[in-house]
Design an enzyme around this catalytic site. Sequence first.
Site, PDB file in Angstrom:
ATOM      1  N   ASN A  13     103.612  55.748  17.606  1.00  0.00           N
ATOM      2  CA  ASN A  13     104.629  56.774  17.348  1.00  0.00           C
ATOM      3  C   ASN A  13     105.833  56.029  16.786  1.00  0.00           C
ATOM      4  O   ASN A  13     106.559  55.377  17.528  1.00  0.00           O
ATOM      5  CB  ASN A  13     104.990  57.512  18.649  1.00  0.00           C
ATOM      6  CG  ASN A  13     106.167  58.458  18.460  1.00  0.00           C
ATOM      7  OD1 ASN A  13     106.607  58.702  17.347  1.00  0.00           O
ATOM      8  ND2 ASN A  13     106.671  59.000  19.575  1.00  0.00           N
ATOM      9  N   TRP A  14     105.967  56.131  15.483  1.00  0.00           N
ATOM     10  CA  TRP A  14     107.021  55.341  14.824  1.00  0.00           C
ATOM     11  C   TRP A  14     108.416  55.904  15.091  1.00  0.00           C
ATOM     12  O   TRP A  14     109.409  55.242  14.792  1.00  0.00           O
ATOM     13  CB  TRP A  14     106.766  55.286  13.318  1.00  0.00           C
ATOM     14  CG  TRP A  14     105.590  54.465  12.904  1.00  0.00           C
ATOM     15  CD1 TRP A  14     104.614  53.921  13.706  1.00  0.00           C
ATOM     16  CD2 TRP A  14     105.265  54.073  11.565  1.00  0.00           C
ATOM     17  NE1 TRP A  14     103.701  53.232  12.947  1.00  0.00           N
ATOM     18  CE2 TRP A  14     104.078  53.312  11.628  1.00  0.00           C
ATOM     19  CE3 TRP A  14     105.845  54.302  10.314  1.00  0.00           C
ATOM     20  CZ2 TRP A  14     103.478  52.770  10.484  1.00  0.00           C
ATOM     21  CZ3 TRP A  14     105.252  53.775   9.183  1.00  0.00           C
ATOM     22  CH2 TRP A  14     104.079  53.010   9.272  1.00  0.00           C
ATOM     23  N   LYS A  15     108.480  57.156  15.590  1.00  0.00           N
ATOM     24  CA  LYS A  15     109.782  57.815  15.840  1.00  0.00           C
ATOM     25  C   LYS A  15     110.608  57.837  14.542  1.00  0.00           C
ATOM     26  O   LYS A  15     110.032  57.961  13.463  1.00  0.00           O
ATOM     27  CB  LYS A  15     110.495  57.140  17.017  1.00  0.00           C
ATOM     28  CG  LYS A  15     109.579  57.072  18.248  1.00  0.00           C
ATOM     29  CD  LYS A  15     110.269  56.718  19.526  1.00  0.00           C
ATOM     30  CE  LYS A  15     109.253  56.713  20.660  1.00  0.00           C
ATOM     31  NZ  LYS A  15     109.854  56.460  21.960  1.00  0.00           N
ATOM     32  N   HIS A  98     106.871  65.707  22.645  1.00  0.00           N
ATOM     33  CA  HIS A  98     107.370  64.393  23.076  1.00  0.00           C
ATOM     34  C   HIS A  98     108.652  64.584  23.885  1.00  0.00           C
ATOM     35  O   HIS A  98     109.460  65.470  23.590  1.00  0.00           O
ATOM     36  CB  HIS A  98     107.627  63.503  21.857  1.00  0.00           C
ATOM     37  CG  HIS A  98     107.879  62.087  22.242  1.00  0.00           C
ATOM     38  ND1 HIS A  98     109.109  61.660  22.679  1.00  0.00           N
ATOM     39  CD2 HIS A  98     107.050  61.020  22.313  1.00  0.00           C
ATOM     40  CE1 HIS A  98     109.021  60.375  22.985  1.00  0.00           C
ATOM     41  NE2 HIS A  98     107.786  59.959  22.772  1.00  0.00           N
ATOM     42  N   GLU A 100     111.356  63.081  23.877  1.00  0.00           N
ATOM     43  CA  GLU A 100     112.611  63.025  23.103  1.00  0.00           C
ATOM     44  C   GLU A 100     112.911  64.375  22.480  1.00  0.00           C
ATOM     45  O   GLU A 100     114.071  64.770  22.353  1.00  0.00           O
ATOM     46  CB  GLU A 100     112.530  61.903  22.052  1.00  0.00           C
ATOM     47  CG  GLU A 100     112.666  60.537  22.720  1.00  0.00           C
ATOM     48  CD  GLU A 100     111.903  59.414  22.052  1.00  0.00           C
ATOM     49  OE1 GLU A 100     111.506  59.545  20.878  1.00  0.00           O
ATOM     50  OE2 GLU A 100     111.689  58.380  22.728  1.00  0.00           O
ATOM     51  N   GLU A 170     103.445  60.338  29.481  1.00  0.00           N
ATOM     52  CA  GLU A 170     104.559  59.437  29.202  1.00  0.00           C
ATOM     53  C   GLU A 170     105.677  59.669  30.212  1.00  0.00           C
ATOM     54  O   GLU A 170     106.478  60.608  30.047  1.00  0.00           O
ATOM     55  CB  GLU A 170     105.105  59.688  27.789  1.00  0.00           C
ATOM     56  CG  GLU A 170     104.090  59.431  26.695  1.00  0.00           C
ATOM     57  CD  GLU A 170     104.752  59.029  25.381  1.00  0.00           C
ATOM     58  OE1 GLU A 170     104.324  58.008  24.830  1.00  0.00           O
ATOM     59  OE2 GLU A 170     105.692  59.695  24.933  1.00  0.00           O
ATOM     60  N   GLY A 176     110.914  53.331  26.124  1.00  0.00           N
ATOM     61  CA  GLY A 176     111.957  52.551  25.456  1.00  0.00           C
ATOM     62  C   GLY A 176     112.831  51.756  26.419  1.00  0.00           C
ATOM     63  O   GLY A 176     113.863  51.226  26.037  1.00  0.00           O
ATOM     64  N   SER A 216     106.648  51.980  27.101  1.00  0.00           N
ATOM     65  CA  SER A 216     106.768  50.519  27.109  1.00  0.00           C
ATOM     66  C   SER A 216     105.414  49.818  27.184  1.00  0.00           C
ATOM     67  O   SER A 216     105.302  48.740  27.773  1.00  0.00           O
ATOM     68  CB  SER A 216     107.689  50.052  28.240  1.00  0.00           C
ATOM     69  OG  SER A 216     108.991  50.570  28.061  1.00  0.00           O
ATOM     70  N   GLY A 237     105.322  53.311  21.228  1.00  0.00           N
ATOM     71  CA  GLY A 237     106.561  53.426  20.464  1.00  0.00           C
ATOM     72  C   GLY A 237     106.935  52.099  19.832  1.00  0.00           C
ATOM     73  O   GLY A 237     106.366  51.691  18.811  1.00  0.00           O
ATOM     74  N   GLY A 238     107.869  51.401  20.459  1.00  0.00           N
ATOM     75  CA  GLY A 238     108.414  50.155  19.904  1.00  0.00           C
ATOM     76  C   GLY A 238     107.377  49.166  19.405  1.00  0.00           C
ATOM     77  O   GLY A 238     107.510  48.620  18.302  1.00  0.00           O
TER      78      GLY A 238
END
Length: 256
Positions: A13-15, A98, A100, A170, A176, A216, A237-238
Amino acid sequence: MNKALRKAVIAGNWKMNKTRPEAKELVEAIKPLVADAGCEVVACVPFTNLETVLEAVKGSNIKVGAENCHFEKSGAFTGEISADMLAEMGVEYVIIGHSERRQYFGETDETVNKRTRAALAAGLKVILCVGEMLADRENGITDELVAMQTKIALKGVSAEELKNVIIAYEPVWAIGTGKTATAEQANEVCAVIRATIEKLYGKEAADGITIQYGGSMNAKNAAELVAQPDVDGGLIGGASLKAPDFAAIVEAATRG
Ligand code: 13P
């Protein structure tokens, strides 16, 4: 529950990251590293990168997803993108709900349900996100909350449509933050989600559904997480923004 009955999926998930040239560079770097993956590999990217990434993955084993879609087919919804628009481009997956989007953009269980149904109706595969906030965990309501999120999100989704749904657990406190759920915590909640699916759709559906962990997940902790009996891959993510790290997670899921 039999892990062999279902497919492990590692999805990035590149966000809100990467311009088009950067997106092309990242996908080109990932491609050779995951060519022999024994799991499904997906890159969920910003809308503006979809065309670039779809072109770049041609002939490879990488599937492409979006990070959201609207629930209406078309109309006066300035700034929104419909599921049909994504499907027409050749996009295969879409992330829905998600945390966010729930935290910052007013997403509710009801709109998650509407988006899920719209995406499935358009023929997309849905990565449906659920997960508790830190306060929920501290209040001891994680299991109930995640079961409720799952149940509402899937209202009106048929058993046939469910075959195109992946659920991503999640925990919001792990996203994150560098704080990963322990493998046991991740497995426990994924098992609760699977039990919820069993209640709603029966054992065969519960055995067959892919349930990912996200929060994470990285090159170091992935192996332990994906080895859990109820964890079928991850939503990353990251670490999905660094080709070697993402490839190491894919490798961990391949080993299972
Ligand atoms: P991080 O892997 O950066 O914690 O993000 C997880 C996530 O939100 C994936 O959807």
